[in-house]
Scaffold this active site. Structure first.
Site, short mmCIF file in Angstrom:
data_model
loop_
_atom_site.label_atom_id
_atom_site.label_comp_id
_atom_site.label_asym_id
_atom_site.label_seq_id
_atom_site.Cartn_x
_atom_site.Cartn_y
_atom_site.Cartn_z
N SER A 1 0.83 -1.20 0.00
CA SER A 1 0.00 0.00 0.00
C SER A 1 0.87 1.25 0.00
O SER A 1 1.97 1.25 0.56
CB SER A 1 -0.86 -0.03 1.27
OG SER A 1 -1.46 1.21 1.49
N TYR B 1 -2.17 -0.97 11.03
CA TYR B 1 -2.41 -1.54 9.70
C TYR B 1 -1.24 -1.22 8.77
O TYR B 1 -0.68 -2.10 8.11
CB TYR B 1 -3.72 -1.00 9.10
CG TYR B 1 -3.80 -1.25 7.61
CD1 TYR B 1 -4.08 -2.53 7.12
CD2 TYR B 1 -3.55 -0.23 6.68
CE1 TYR B 1 -4.09 -2.77 5.74
CE2 TYR B 1 -3.57 -0.47 5.32
CZ TYR B 1 -3.85 -1.74 4.86
OH TYR B 1 -3.86 -1.99 3.50
N LYS C 1 1.96 -3.62 6.73
CA LYS C 1 2.43 -3.61 5.34
C LYS C 1 3.94 -3.39 5.29
O LYS C 1 4.64 -4.01 4.51
CB LYS C 1 1.71 -2.52 4.53
CG LYS C 1 0.21 -2.79 4.36
CD LYS C 1 -0.07 -4.03 3.54
CE LYS C 1 -1.54 -4.36 3.46
NZ LYS C 1 -1.82 -5.71 2.95
N LEU D 1 -13.59 7.37 1.04
CA LEU D 1 -14.32 8.44 0.37
C LEU D 1 -15.34 7.93 -0.65
O LEU D 1 -16.51 8.35 -0.62
CB LEU D 1 -13.32 9.38 -0.32
CG LEU D 1 -13.93 10.56 -1.05
CD1 LEU D 1 -14.62 11.50 -0.06
CD2 LEU D 1 -12.86 11.33 -1.84
N ARG E 1 -5.44 12.71 -3.46
CA ARG E 1 -5.14 11.28 -3.55
C ARG E 1 -5.02 10.85 -5.00
O ARG E 1 -5.61 11.46 -5.91
CB ARG E 1 -6.29 10.45 -2.92
CG ARG E 1 -6.47 10.62 -1.44
CD ARG E 1 -5.30 10.06 -0.66
NE ARG E 1 -5.50 10.18 0.78
CZ ARG E 1 -5.15 11.26 1.50
NH1 ARG E 1 -4.58 12.30 0.91
NH2 ARG E 1 -5.34 11.29 2.81
N GLY F 1 -4.48 11.59 11.38
CA GLY F 1 -3.66 10.62 10.65
C GLY F 1 -3.71 10.77 9.14
O GLY F 1 -2.99 10.07 8.43
P1 NAD Z 1 -11.09 -6.94 1.34
O1 NAD Z 1 -11.30 -6.91 2.81
O2 NAD Z 1 -12.23 -6.68 0.46
O3 NAD Z 1 -10.43 -8.33 0.91
C1 NAD Z 1 -9.55 -9.02 1.76
C2 NAD Z 1 -10.05 -10.46 1.82
O4 NAD Z 1 -9.17 -11.21 2.66
C3 NAD Z 1 -11.45 -10.58 2.43
O5 NAD Z 1 -12.25 -11.33 1.56
C4 NAD Z 1 -11.22 -11.29 3.75
O6 NAD Z 1 -12.29 -12.14 4.08
C5 NAD Z 1 -9.95 -12.06 3.47
N1 NAD Z 1 -9.15 -12.38 4.66
C6 NAD Z 1 -8.75 -11.53 5.63
N2 NAD Z 1 -8.04 -12.21 6.55
C7 NAD Z 1 -7.98 -13.50 6.14
C8 NAD Z 1 -7.40 -14.68 6.66
N3 NAD Z 1 -6.75 -14.68 7.82
N4 NAD Z 1 -7.54 -15.84 5.97
C9 NAD Z 1 -8.22 -15.86 4.80
N5 NAD Z 1 -8.80 -14.78 4.27
C10 NAD Z 1 -8.68 -13.61 4.93
O7 NAD Z 1 -9.88 -5.92 1.05
P2 NAD Z 1 -9.35 -5.39 -0.34
O8 NAD Z 1 -9.70 -3.94 -0.42
O9 NAD Z 1 -9.73 -6.28 -1.42
O10 NAD Z 1 -7.79 -5.46 -0.07
C11 NAD Z 1 -7.01 -6.54 -0.53
C12 NAD Z 1 -5.58 -6.31 -0.10
O11 NAD Z 1 -5.12 -5.08 -0.63
C13 NAD Z 1 -5.37 -6.22 1.40
O12 NAD Z 1 -4.12 -6.83 1.71
C14 NAD Z 1 -5.30 -4.73 1.65
O13 NAD Z 1 -4.55 -4.44 2.81
C15 NAD Z 1 -4.58 -4.27 0.40
N6 NAD Z 1 -4.82 -2.87 0.06
C16 NAD Z 1 -6.10 -2.40 -0.03
C17 NAD Z 1 -6.34 -1.08 -0.34
C18 NAD Z 1 -7.74 -0.54 -0.41
O14 NAD Z 1 -7.91 0.66 -0.27
N7 NAD Z 1 -8.76 -1.35 -0.62
C19 NAD Z 1 -5.25 -0.22 -0.57
C20 NAD Z 1 -3.95 -0.73 -0.48
C21 NAD Z 1 -3.75 -2.06 -0.15
C1 WQD Z 2 -9.39 9.72 0.99
C2 WQD Z 2 -9.58 11.20 1.28
C3 WQD Z 2 -10.09 11.71 3.58
C4 WQD Z 2 -14.04 9.91 3.76
C5 WQD Z 2 -6.96 4.62 2.99
C6 WQD Z 2 -5.94 3.97 3.87
C7 WQD Z 2 -4.72 3.60 3.08
C8 WQD Z 2 -5.09 2.78 1.84
C9 WQD Z 2 -6.14 3.45 1.04
C10 WQD Z 2 -4.99 0.44 2.35
C11 WQD Z 2 -8.92 11.63 2.60
C12 WQD Z 2 -11.23 12.09 2.66
C13 WQD Z 2 -12.80 10.34 3.31
C14 WQD Z 2 -15.03 10.87 4.08
C15 WQD Z 2 -13.49 12.61 3.45
N1 WQD Z 2 -5.64 1.52 2.22
N2 WQD Z 2 -12.54 11.65 3.17
N3 WQD Z 2 -14.71 12.18 3.90
O1 WQD Z 2 -7.21 7.65 3.85
O2 WQD Z 2 -6.29 8.02 1.50
O3 WQD Z 2 -6.37 5.78 2.43
O4 WQD Z 2 -7.26 3.75 1.89
O5 WQD Z 2 -3.84 0.25 2.32
O6 WQD Z 2 -3.88 2.88 3.93
O7 WQD Z 2 -5.59 4.87 4.91
O8 WQD Z 2 -8.48 6.86 1.79
O9 WQD Z 2 -10.80 6.97 1.02
O10 WQD Z 2 -10.34 7.00 3.51
O11 WQD Z 2 -9.75 8.99 2.15
O12 WQD Z 2 -13.25 13.80 3.34
O13 WQD Z 2 -16.12 10.54 4.52
O14 WQD Z 2 -10.98 11.45 1.44
O15 WQD Z 2 -9.91 12.66 4.59
O16 WQD Z 2 -8.40 12.91 2.43
P1 WQD Z 2 -7.07 7.20 2.47
P2 WQD Z 2 -9.93 7.39 2.13
#
Ligand code: NAD
Ligand code: WQD
Length: 337
Positions: free
Chosen positions: A126, A151, A155, A202, A235, A300
């Site tokens: 991430s 979290y 990573k 968001l 973003r 944060g």
């Molecule tokens: P998500 O929660 O939709 O998908 C994650 C899946 O993993 C879920 O289906 C959950 O049931 C499964 N899971 C969690 N713990 C588990 C375990 N112990 N055993 C088996 N399954 C398990 O999340 P996502 O948005 O699809 O994210 C996928 C990956 O990408 C994650 O590693 C997340 O940290 C990373 N990521 C997500 C974002 C984002 O904003 N969505 C951004 C950057 C990184």
């Molecule tokens: C985006 C912008 C908020 C909601 C998160 C995780 C990051 C990564 C991606 C996994 C920010 C603003 C949001 C609302 C708002 N995930 N906002 N009103 O914080 O960039 O990243 O997801 O790895 O680790 O922290 O994403 O969508 O929460 O926020 O104004 O109701 O929208 O303040 O500026 P973020 P977000």
């Protein structure tokens, strides 16, 4: 016929979209998911989109025996995408051990299950590892700052575990993809993001508050006094289908690249949008007026971040194809099914 590929967390948001792209590319995905943050209905939807039956195992990866058994019984699996993790930043602050346990045990168990076998592994990292970067756009070589949350720290630690392992065990060919802000949904509107409870992010907050169906009446913009052109945070939003395709490209890259067995890539568009720009674009594209107010900064939050995509475009030859318009339209179509 391409190979079987293990997709942990494949029932989740990014995992399900990636499974579709893997099938499109000729792979045979095997999903492992505990369904702790997803629903098996999504796998049925993936089967409808692809016309292919998907093998699924409901396994908690923190239980090492089950994943070991599955890998032992499938000696032909040589590719893995490890999505499985918990991802709610706020929750991780309240329950750090839940996050360290789940996100790190599950990774270690997957790695140990493949010990002694040649494997190509893509890891979901991430942009959170960068914190507030000193320079923008942020490149892969930027300093990794102290994580803003447990979290985020999972990573950072996971990347360190992977790099350490790759340096001593050449059987592991590993690519960490640092996703920026994944949004949107599949163009079929049959799969998309399914946040539990009130969304923290968001995009789902915007689409849910726009319908008002799930009780959300008002959107709060967390601060308009940042050092950005309109004062709201910036973003790099990336369409989930583009992100899904990046995984397929990363797998192909690992099969053809024998120079290094640990690589890191940014996966974003390289373009930043502010929160207020997203709101404006949503209103223009959908014709729906959002009921929003300007609130306090969210603790944060990073002021602005967007990716340097030079490495992913040069080395992976991958580039995001969708813009903000497609992100908003697909997220809106998914919200309205
Ligand atoms: P998500 O929660 O939709 O998908 C994650 C899946 O993993 C879920 O289906 C959950 O049931 C499964 N899971 C969690 N713990 C588990 C375990 N112990 N055993 C088996 N399954 C398990 O999340 P996502 O948005 O699809 O994210 C996928 C990956 O990408 C994650 O590693 C997340 O940290 C990373 N990521 C997500 C974002 C984002 O904003 N969505 C951004 C950057 C990184
Ligand atoms: C985006 C912008 C908020 C909601 C998160 C995780 C990051 C990564 C991606 C996994 C920010 C603003 C949001 C609302 C708002 N995930 N906002 N009103 O914080 O960039 O990243 O997801 O790895 O680790 O922290 O994403 O969508 O929460 O926020 O104004 O109701 O929208 O303040 O500026 P973020 P977000």
């Amino acid at each position: 016929m391409k190979s079987k590929i293990l997709v942990t967390g494949g029932a989740g948001y990014i995992g399900s979209h990636t499974v579709v792209e893997l099938v499109n590319a000729g792979y045979t995905p095997i999903i492992v998911d505990s369904l702790q943050n997803s629903n098996s209905l999504i796998i049925q939807q993936v089967e409808k989109i692809t016309g292919v039956k998907i093998e699924f195992h409901q396994i908690d990866l923190c239980e090492s025996e089950e994943i070991e058994r599955l890998i032992t019984n499938n000696p032909d699996i040589q590719d893995v995408i490890h999505f499985a993790a918990f991802k709610a930043v706020n929750e991780s602050v309240s329950f750090p051990l839940k996050y360290y346990r789940n996100n790190l045990y599950s990774l270690i168990n997957v790695l140990e299950a493949f010990k002694g076998r040649h494997v190509n592994l893509v890891f979901s990292s991430s942009c959170t590892v960068y914190g507030q970067p000193d320079q923008l756009p942020v490149s892969e070589s930027a300093t990794i700052k102290k994580a803003e949350s447990p979290y985020g720290n999972t990573k950072q630690i996971a990347e360190e575990i992977l790099e350490d392992l790759a340096s001593v065990d050449k059987n592991f060919n590993i690519t960490s993809l640092r996703y920026f802000n994944p949004v949107g949904a599949h163009p079929s509107a049959m799969i998309g993001e399914l946040p539990n409870g009130t969304p923290q992010n968001l995009f789902p907050y915007i689409t849910q508050s726009a319908t008002g169906r799930r009780g959300l009446k008002e959107l709060t913009v967390y601060g308009d006094d940042y050092n950005t052109p309109d004062g709201s945070c910036i973003r790099d939003f990336i369409h989930v289908v583009d992100l899904a395709k990046a995984h397929v490209v990363a797998l192909e890259f690992m099969k053809n690249n024998h120079q290094t067995n640990y690589n890191v890539f940014n996966i974003g568009t390289g373009r930043g949008y502010s929160v207020l720009e997203v709101i404006k674009e949503f209103e223009e594209l959908t014709g729906v007026k959002l009921n929003y107010k300007i609130g306090q900064r969210r603790s944060g939050d990073i002021e602005k971040i967007f990716s340097d995509v030079k490495k992913s475009s040069k080395v992976l030859k991958w580039k995001a194809e969708n813009g903000l318009k497609e992100m908003i339209q697909s997220a809106w179509a998914w919200e309205n099914i």
